[in-house]
Every structure is written in C-alpha cells, then in structure tokens.
Write a protein that holds these residues in place. Sequence first.
Motif, PDB file in Angstrom:
ATOM      1  N   ARG A   1     -11.435  -3.465 -29.140  1.00  0.00           N
ATOM      2  CA  ARG A   1     -11.166  -3.604 -30.585  1.00  0.00           C
ATOM      3  C   ARG A   1     -12.348  -4.166 -31.364  1.00  0.00           C
ATOM      4  N   LYS A   2     -13.555  -4.003 -30.844  1.00  0.00           N
ATOM      5  CA  LYS A   2     -14.695  -4.565 -31.574  1.00  0.00           C
ATOM      6  C   LYS A   2     -15.182  -3.650 -32.695  1.00  0.00           C
ATOM      7  N   GLY A   3     -14.476  -2.573 -32.921  1.00  0.00           N
ATOM      8  CA  GLY A   3     -14.861  -1.664 -33.999  1.00  0.00           C
ATOM      9  C   GLY A   3     -14.843  -2.342 -35.362  1.00  0.00           C
ATOM     10  N   LEU A   4     -15.743  -1.879 -36.233  1.00  0.00           N
ATOM     11  CA  LEU A   4     -15.659  -2.288 -37.642  1.00  0.00           C
ATOM     12  C   LEU A   4     -14.626  -1.411 -38.334  1.00  0.00           C
ATOM     13  N   ILE A   5     -14.288  -0.333 -37.640  1.00  0.00           N
ATOM     14  CA  ILE A   5     -13.272   0.601 -38.122  1.00  0.00           C
ATOM     15  C   ILE A   5     -12.316   0.814 -36.953  1.00  0.00           C
ATOM     16  N   SER A   6     -11.024   0.901 -37.239  1.00  0.00           N
ATOM     17  CA  SER A   6     -10.076   1.107 -36.145  1.00  0.00           C
ATOM     18  C   SER A   6     -10.134   2.563 -35.689  1.00  0.00           C
TER      19      SER A   6
ATOM     20  N   ARG B   1      -7.936   4.523 -35.898  1.00  0.00           N
ATOM     21  CA  ARG B   1      -7.216   5.349 -36.890  1.00  0.00           C
ATOM     22  C   ARG B   1      -7.952   5.407 -38.226  1.00  0.00           C
ATOM     23  N   GLY B   2      -9.139   4.864 -38.245  1.00  0.00           N
ATOM     24  CA  GLY B   2      -9.958   5.032 -39.447  1.00  0.00           C
ATOM     25  C   GLY B   2      -9.823   3.923 -40.478  1.00  0.00           C
ATOM     26  N   GLN B   3      -9.134   2.810 -40.127  1.00  0.00           N
ATOM     27  CA  GLN B   3      -9.009   1.717 -41.115  1.00  0.00           C
ATOM     28  C   GLN B   3     -10.233   0.809 -41.030  1.00  0.00           C
ATOM     29  N   LYS B   4     -10.851   0.569 -42.155  1.00  0.00           N
ATOM     30  CA  LYS B   4     -12.015  -0.327 -42.152  1.00  0.00           C
ATOM     31  C   LYS B   4     -11.534  -1.776 -42.118  1.00  0.00           C
ATOM     32  N   LYS B   5     -12.187  -2.548 -41.258  1.00  0.00           N
ATOM     33  CA  LYS B   5     -11.831  -3.964 -41.167  1.00  0.00           C
ATOM     34  C   LYS B   5     -12.739  -4.762 -42.117  1.00  0.00           C
ATOM     35  N   LYS B   6     -12.370  -6.012 -42.348  1.00  0.00           N
ATOM     36  CA  LYS B   6     -13.119  -6.812 -43.344  1.00  0.00           C
ATOM     37  C   LYS B   6     -14.599  -6.953 -42.993  1.00  0.00           C
ATOM     38  N   ALA B   7     -14.890  -7.057 -41.678  1.00  0.00           N
ATOM     39  CA  ALA B   7     -16.287  -7.251 -41.272  1.00  0.00           C
ATOM     40  C   ALA B   7     -17.165  -6.064 -41.676  1.00  0.00           C
ATOM     41  N   PHE B   8     -16.568  -4.891 -41.795  1.00  0.00           N
ATOM     42  CA  PHE B   8     -17.320  -3.707 -42.221  1.00  0.00           C
ATOM     43  C   PHE B   8     -18.049  -4.015 -43.530  1.00  0.00           C
ATOM     44  N   TYR B   9     -17.324  -4.664 -44.445  1.00  0.00           N
ATOM     45  CA  TYR B   9     -17.892  -4.890 -45.784  1.00  0.00           C
ATOM     46  C   TYR B   9     -18.938  -6.014 -45.774  1.00  0.00           C
ATOM     47  N   ILE B  10     -18.796  -6.930 -44.811  1.00  0.00           N
ATOM     48  CA  ILE B  10     -19.812  -7.999 -44.698  1.00  0.00           C
ATOM     49  C   ILE B  10     -21.144  -7.371 -44.279  1.00  0.00           C
ATOM     50  N   LEU B  11     -21.064  -6.509 -43.279  1.00  0.00           N
ATOM     51  CA  LEU B  11     -22.297  -5.879 -42.792  1.00  0.00           C
ATOM     52  C   LEU B  11     -22.861  -4.929 -43.853  1.00  0.00           C
ATOM     53  N   GLN B  12     -21.962  -4.239 -44.529  1.00  0.00           N
ATOM     54  CA  GLN B  12     -22.402  -3.303 -45.583  1.00  0.00           C
ATOM     55  C   GLN B  12     -23.192  -4.039 -46.667  1.00  0.00           C
ATOM     56  N   GLU B  13     -22.659  -5.177 -47.037  1.00  0.00           N
ATOM     57  CA  GLU B  13     -23.304  -5.989 -48.071  1.00  0.00           C
ATOM     58  C   GLU B  13     -24.691  -6.474 -47.592  1.00  0.00           C
ATOM     59  N   TRP B  14     -24.740  -6.892 -46.356  1.00  0.00           N
ATOM     60  CA  TRP B  14     -26.007  -7.400 -45.788  1.00  0.00           C
ATOM     61  C   TRP B  14     -27.049  -6.279 -45.734  1.00  0.00           C
ATOM     62  N   TYR B  15     -26.605  -5.103 -45.308  1.00  0.00           N
ATOM     63  CA  TYR B  15     -27.526  -3.966 -45.264  1.00  0.00           C
ATOM     64  C   TYR B  15     -27.994  -3.584 -46.677  1.00  0.00           C
ATOM     65  N   ARG B  16     -27.078  -3.701 -47.617  1.00  0.00           N
ATOM     66  CA  ARG B  16     -27.445  -3.365 -49.002  1.00  0.00           C
ATOM     67  C   ARG B  16     -28.593  -4.268 -49.482  1.00  0.00           C
ATOM     68  N   ASN B  17     -28.563  -5.508 -49.044  1.00  0.00           N
ATOM     69  CA  ASN B  17     -29.593  -6.451 -49.495  1.00  0.00           C
ATOM     70  C   ASN B  17     -30.841  -6.461 -48.631  1.00  0.00           C
ATOM     71  N   LYS B  18     -30.803  -5.744 -47.532  1.00  0.00           N
ATOM     72  CA  LYS B  18     -31.947  -5.793 -46.590  1.00  0.00           C
ATOM     73  C   LYS B  18     -33.101  -4.938 -47.087  1.00  0.00           C
TER      74      LYS B  18
END
Length: 598
Positions: free
Chosen positions: A574-579, A581-598
């Motif tokens: 269950r270490k997926g950022l997405i399940s 079944r395709g549901q995005k977990k909260k951590a997905f958005y943390i990493l997305q935000e970090w990448y956006r600022n990188k």
Amino acid sequence: MFTSLLWMLFPLGQDLCAQSNPKLDPLIQNVYGRKTISLNGSWSYLLDQLEVGYYNYRRTPDPNGFFKDPMVDNVTVYKEYDFDSAPVMSIPGDWNTWEDRFFFYEGTMWFKHKFLYKKTDNRVYLYLGAVNYDAKVYLNGTKVGEHIGGYTPFNMEVTGQIKDGENFVVVKVDNKRTAEGVPTLNCDWFNFGGITRDVMLVEVPRTYISNYRVQLKKGSKDTLTGYVKMDGTETSQKVQLEIPELKIKKELTTDAKGYASFEIKAKPVLWSTENPYLYRVSLSTNADKVVDEIGFRTIETKGRQILLNGKPVFLKGISIHEEAPFRSGRICSEEEDLTLLNWAKELGCNYVRLAHYPHNEKMVRLAEKMGLMVWSEIPVYWTIQWENEGTYQNAHNQLMEMIERDQNRAAVIIWSIANETPHGDARDRFLSNLAKAAREKDNSRLLSMAMERSDKSATVLSIQDRMSEYVDIISCNQYLGWYDGLNEKIDRVRWEVDYEKPLVFSEMGGAAVAGYHGDKTQIWTEEYQEELYRKTLRMIDERMPPVAGISPWILMDFRSPRRLLPQIQDGFNRKGLISNRGQKKKAFYILQEWYRNK
Ligand code: GCB
C-alpha cells in the motif's frame, strides 16, 4: 498394461532426452518498425501442474510431449490432452487474473495458437516480448527456442519450420520460482505467469539490417556514432543511413561479418524533458529498410550533479511497477502504460524508475515521447545465489537483452544492475562483473544500483558500499518513518555521504490505505503517509548533502504476496501515492507541490 502401452509408443533405445535446445537468435532491433504479423489474441491453454506434457512417468523428457499435438482423434489413438477443446486465454496476458482458480498458481501452463501463413521469399522470426519465466517454444511440433527470464524479449528464426497454410505454435510457460532464479524465491511483487507481452512473426529479407545503434557520442553534442549489423548471406553491403531533418545521408559499407560503425558530425536539437524531440532515422539497403524515431541527448555526472545536455537536472521521479491500474494484473496494453505515465506527469515528474525489471518496450517509448527520463533495471533483487555461475549467466543475459532492446532510447539514462543486495565478496564479484559487462555494451549511459544504508551511528546516516566505485550514481532505498522508526525519527537524523557522486533516493515512502483517515501519528492512514513525505522532503531540503533526485516508492499500490495484513493490505503493498483503484492519496499532493517548486 500402462507400461506396455508406453513401450509401444516409445520403443526401446529411443533417446527420451533427445530434446534439442536450439539457441535463440540475436534480438532484432526495433521489431515494431518491421513488417510483423501479430499472433496476439486467443490462445488455448492447458494447466499442467505435473508437467505431464513434458515428462513421461519416469520424469524424463517425452519426445511426444504436448508440443507435438498430433492432429488425431481421441478414439483410436491414446492422447490424454486436447488443445482444440481447451479453453482460451487472451494473449498477451497473465493467467493469475484471467481465472480466479489460477490466482496463486505457479507452475506450467501450455499455450497453443493456430495461424495461417503465406510463405514468401522472406525470412521469418517468431518474437515474444516477454514470457514469465521459463519458456519453451515449438512451431509445428518442433522446438525452436527456449528462454529464461520473465521481462525481456527473445526471437528465433523459423523460416525452415513455418509452412504455407495452417501452422501451430505451442509455448510451455513455467513461472515456478526457483532459488537460483533471477529474481529468486523471495520478492515483493506478484509473480504473474504467462505470455505477458506481444507475440508476433517478423518478416525480413534474406539479408537484413538486424541491429543498429544511432546515438550521440559520449560527452559530445555534435557527433553521432553507432553501428549497423547485417544478417544473412550477403553480409558485405552498402547501407544508407538517413536523417532527413539533419540532412544526413551517409553510405556505410558493412564488412564480411555484416558490421559497419560510423561517426557523423551533426548538430541535432537535443532531446530533453521539456522538448522530447525525436528524429526520423532510416537505415536501408537495396532489399531492406527500417525506420526508427530516435532522440539525441547527453547524460553525464559532475561531482554530485547529474547533467542532462550539459546542464544540472534534478530527477523528479516516481517508481513504477508494470501493473495495470484498476484491475491489478500484468499490464497488457498501451492504454494502461499511458494511464500510469500520465499520473507520473500529473505528479510533476520528469523521470520514472521502472522497477524492478525491464518494462515493456512501448512503455519506454511512451515515456520517451512524454519527456520522462527512465531508470531501467534487471531483477537482481535482494539475496540471489551470488556464487552460482548459472545465476550469473541468467542475470547477465537479462542485462544484455535489456540494453540491446532499448539502446536507442534517449529516455533511458540509467541502467541499474541490482536492488538492495547484501554486502559481501561474492556479491561484489557478481555485481562488478555485471557492471563491467553493462559498460562494455553501452558506455553512454549512467550505471547505478539501489543500495541500502550503512549508518555511521544511530543518527548519522550514510551509505558505505564497495560497489560505489563501479556505479555513476549512488542510489539508496531508505525507509525512515516506516521500517526505520516512526516519522519523528526523520527530524532527528543527519546524513554524511562521502562519495563525490550524485546521490539519489531510489526509494522512500510508507504505506497508507486510500480513504483511511486519522491522526498523523496513526500508521496506515493517509495522514501518516502525508506527514512522512512532508518530513522526508524537508530533510532533503534542509539536512542533507545535495541530492540529485528521488523516485519515491511507489506510484500505485501493487499486488504482493508478502503483504498479509487483513483489512489493510489484503495482498497489496500500500505504499502507492495512488491506490490500485486510482484514488490519489494525500501524500500525492505533497510530492506534487514539492516538485512544482523544485
Ligand atoms: C524495498 C524494495 C521494494 C519493496 C519496498 C517495500 O526496499 O526495493 O521492492 O516493495 O521496499 O515496500 O518494502
């Protein structure tokens, strides 16, 4: 009665072991750019747990095994199997998710497919994109090839065996895990069995362009280099290499072995993640022509940096298994590849770690078109038999096949030779030999392997691995906050990495069940995983020597028989950022935000 019947069928003196083991032919470069006839579709199958289709009752190979499949009736001739009345499976595909009762099956399954063919002057090869794990291949009752390793392609010439009219191909697939295998008995992904990638006939002229490589010369932005290889009777030939957009038209002359190398001055637009530019490259002789789309870029390291086209690049990555979204079987279509790669793009990635084995060729080509750099790896995973020569040969073959297939892909920047292997002399010998072999085959890309930490103290974390001298990138799988303490530990550590090479987190992360919420200190919740990402990313920003990239574990939840916790794991990592079944977990958005600022 039974024995006497066998004596009649297999007369005394007949060598029951006389199964020839034909060698495979070298891989044909760019099969998708060739004239092919797909053999995908419905294949009949027989599950054969005891391998009665291969061995007789004395457990010696049966020369009249299922692969012969004589077209006889069951009334007058003894035959205890029948493909024609057997059920069918869709190929490519895995059997585990095809029928519920095959879910945990590991063993032999026979497959048969009939097809019509019109013979021409061309030569014909049978190509299989991947069969997991051990494949024995027969055409019209004759063995034409055998291959071990579940994730790389193989082909064999069948010009002599193929007939005008109806033909049949039989494949014995065995996905039993073995101690000496690569991977071995123990690993953290699902052992999907079957003919899992495209099957096709490839038609080529009598003498044809069997292989080529067209790439920028290492370290240069204005010299293309490579080779072309002819196969056939007239090996010495004129070959035209053309890249119309670069106004390149070069005539090469192959030697008696069919080989010609070249260097050409050119100033191509470089392939990059922002502009994944591909050129139309054609190679032709009087009789043959193959066209490819090739990108040109440089990749190198400088101190702790990775340079793409001479400029520092941070690898904003994610690790991916080749498992289908929504249905969690082995991927068997380009749409499924695309769904995963689109999620990686949405996350803000410029890079994907295709773990833990070479993914299908279309996945790599798609990543290339989408501007995603690729880490490609062989399944030398955890503790394999380092002292076993056969195991080495197997790993070496898989490495060569991986490089051979994708050697023209600009997207592939890293070949990885291993994942989380235990330190020791035998391992070092094994892996350093693999590293040397990889460099000899392709010195233009970077080499790495996913290592583990060897800490200097409880709070001073480090990597100390003798293999560091053989790789270009120091990659580390680290699980602070998950296998190694809770999240609060992430704030208490610092890192000292002494190698003057780029440092990459090839893995990091923790698990969460999509939709399971709670306090951020409660493991398995989305909030815990989110906090783990937040803290780890802060550690990278504030308390680490420069890091050149990360590929957290993992894009999507995936099946693993190691994951037994009821209600939480139920057979999934269950270490997926997405399940799954395709549901995005909260951590997905943390990493997305970090990448956006990188
Ligand atoms: C690792 C392995 C990966 C596992 C992962 C995990 O370090 O490389 O294959 O799936 O940890 O989830 O434990």
